[in-house]
Write a protein that holds these residues in place. Sequence first.
Motif, PDB file in Angstrom:
ATOM      1  N   LEU A 168      98.539 -29.009 135.757  1.00  0.00           N
ATOM      2  CA  LEU A 168      97.726 -27.812 135.529  1.00  0.00           C
ATOM      3  C   LEU A 168      97.646 -26.966 136.793  1.00  0.00           C
ATOM      4  N   ALA A 169      97.455 -27.594 137.942  1.00  0.00           N
ATOM      5  CA  ALA A 169      97.391 -26.859 139.210  1.00  0.00           C
ATOM      6  C   ALA A 169      98.716 -26.153 139.489  1.00  0.00           C
ATOM      7  N   ALA A 170      99.834 -26.801 139.184  1.00  0.00           N
ATOM      8  CA  ALA A 170     101.144 -26.192 139.408  1.00  0.00           C
ATOM      9  C   ALA A 170     101.325 -24.957 138.539  1.00  0.00           C
ATOM     10  N   VAL A 171     100.931 -25.038 137.266  1.00  0.00           N
ATOM     11  CA  VAL A 171     101.047 -23.884 136.363  1.00  0.00           C
ATOM     12  C   VAL A 171     100.196 -22.731 136.891  1.00  0.00           C
ATOM     13  N   GLU A 172      98.986 -23.037 137.325  1.00  0.00           N
ATOM     14  CA  GLU A 172      98.099 -21.989 137.837  1.00  0.00           C
ATOM     15  C   GLU A 172      98.656 -21.378 139.121  1.00  0.00           C
ATOM     16  N   THR A 173      99.254 -22.194 139.969  1.00  0.00           N
ATOM     17  CA  THR A 173      99.831 -21.709 141.227  1.00  0.00           C
ATOM     18  C   THR A 173     101.046 -20.825 140.993  1.00  0.00           C
ATOM     19  N   LEU A 174     101.912 -21.234 140.070  1.00  0.00           N
ATOM     20  CA  LEU A 174     103.184 -20.548 139.862  1.00  0.00           C
ATOM     21  C   LEU A 174     103.089 -19.287 139.008  1.00  0.00           C
ATOM     22  N   GLY A 175     102.051 -19.158 138.212  1.00  0.00           N
ATOM     23  CA  GLY A 175     101.928 -17.992 137.329  1.00  0.00           C
ATOM     24  C   GLY A 175     102.699 -18.206 136.047  1.00  0.00           C
ATOM     25  N   HIS A 176     103.966 -17.858 136.007  1.00  0.00           N
ATOM     26  CA  HIS A 176     104.851 -18.111 134.869  1.00  0.00           C
ATOM     27  C   HIS A 176     105.908 -19.083 135.358  1.00  0.00           C
ATOM     28  N   ALA A 177     106.014 -20.252 134.719  1.00  0.00           N
ATOM     29  CA  ALA A 177     106.952 -21.264 135.214  1.00  0.00           C
ATOM     30  C   ALA A 177     107.536 -22.098 134.086  1.00  0.00           C
ATOM     31  N   ALA A 186     105.248 -39.503 142.608  1.00  0.00           N
ATOM     32  CA  ALA A 186     104.959 -40.543 141.610  1.00  0.00           C
ATOM     33  C   ALA A 186     104.869 -39.978 140.197  1.00  0.00           C
ATOM     34  N   ILE A 187     105.535 -38.873 139.944  1.00  0.00           N
ATOM     35  CA  ILE A 187     105.515 -38.274 138.611  1.00  0.00           C
ATOM     36  C   ILE A 187     106.959 -37.962 138.220  1.00  0.00           C
ATOM     37  N   ASN A 188     107.285 -38.204 136.950  1.00  0.00           N
ATOM     38  CA  ASN A 188     108.656 -37.931 136.510  1.00  0.00           C
ATOM     39  C   ASN A 188     108.674 -36.732 135.555  1.00  0.00           C
ATOM     40  N   LEU A 189     109.878 -36.260 135.280  1.00  0.00           N
ATOM     41  CA  LEU A 189     110.046 -35.050 134.469  1.00  0.00           C
ATOM     42  C   LEU A 189     109.498 -35.219 133.054  1.00  0.00           C
ATOM     43  N   SER A 190     109.676 -36.396 132.462  1.00  0.00           N
ATOM     44  CA  SER A 190     109.172 -36.593 131.099  1.00  0.00           C
ATOM     45  C   SER A 190     107.645 -36.522 131.064  1.00  0.00           C
ATOM     46  N   THR A 191     106.985 -36.974 132.114  1.00  0.00           N
ATOM     47  CA  THR A 191     105.522 -36.861 132.191  1.00  0.00           C
ATOM     48  C   THR A 191     105.112 -35.396 132.268  1.00  0.00           C
ATOM     49  N   VAL A 192     105.857 -34.608 133.021  1.00  0.00           N
ATOM     50  CA  VAL A 192     105.558 -33.176 133.119  1.00  0.00           C
ATOM     51  C   VAL A 192     105.697 -32.523 131.746  1.00  0.00           C
ATOM     52  N   TYR A 193     106.781 -32.810 131.025  1.00  0.00           N
ATOM     53  CA  TYR A 193     106.971 -32.234 129.689  1.00  0.00           C
ATOM     54  C   TYR A 193     105.845 -32.636 128.737  1.00  0.00           C
ATOM     55  N   ARG A 194     105.501 -33.910 128.710  1.00  0.00           N
ATOM     56  CA  ARG A 194     104.428 -34.373 127.815  1.00  0.00           C
ATOM     57  C   ARG A 194     103.097 -33.734 128.184  1.00  0.00           C
ATOM     58  N   THR A 195     102.839 -33.611 129.477  1.00  0.00           N
ATOM     59  CA  THR A 195     101.580 -33.016 129.932  1.00  0.00           C
ATOM     60  C   THR A 195     101.526 -31.535 129.583  1.00  0.00           C
ATOM     61  N   LEU A 196     102.628 -30.821 129.759  1.00  0.00           N
ATOM     62  CA  LEU A 196     102.662 -29.404 129.378  1.00  0.00           C
ATOM     63  C   LEU A 196     102.386 -29.239 127.889  1.00  0.00           C
ATOM     64  N   GLU A 197     102.981 -30.086 127.062  1.00  0.00           N
ATOM     65  CA  GLU A 197     102.736 -30.019 125.615  1.00  0.00           C
ATOM     66  C   GLU A 197     101.272 -30.265 125.294  1.00  0.00           C
TER      67      GLU A 197
END
Length: 144
Positions: free
Chosen positions: A23-32, A47-58
């Motif tokens: 969430l902090a990354a999305v807020e920092t980047l604006g559109h990403a 300590a975070i992988n790409l699949s975790t990022v995708y699931r968290t974004l969803e």
Amino acid sequence: MSDWQERLRASGHRLTPQRELVLAAVETLGHATPDEVYAEVRTRSEAINLSTVYRTLELLNELGLIKHAHLTDRAPTYHAAGGHEHAHLVCRGCHKVISVGTGKFEAALKSLVDEQGFTPDYGHLSVFGQCADCAAGTGDSTNS
């Protein structure tokens, strides 16, 4: 406790450092894109992988904490749901993204919306075209 933390808990989800980082990354980047969010998150934690990022974004999108729009024909682009509601003008030449308040789109589409009895999701709306700089030949269209 912040609003996003309350919404997460109310929906039966745990507060995790990974969710906070995304969430902090999305807020920092604006559109990403998810890959851009992943790269930003990795600057703070390996300590975070790409699949975790995708699931968290969803998940964050489902909870209305972030929104997504399709600003390219590739991966969706995420942005924070807080702040002003907006739609996007996307230049096919230089790939500039111009955020436009929904009031302008509401005015432009009013007759069509009234005629069809349709309620648009303006925050998901992207209109592709050419920005003024590219139309004048002064834009950076080398990215296309």
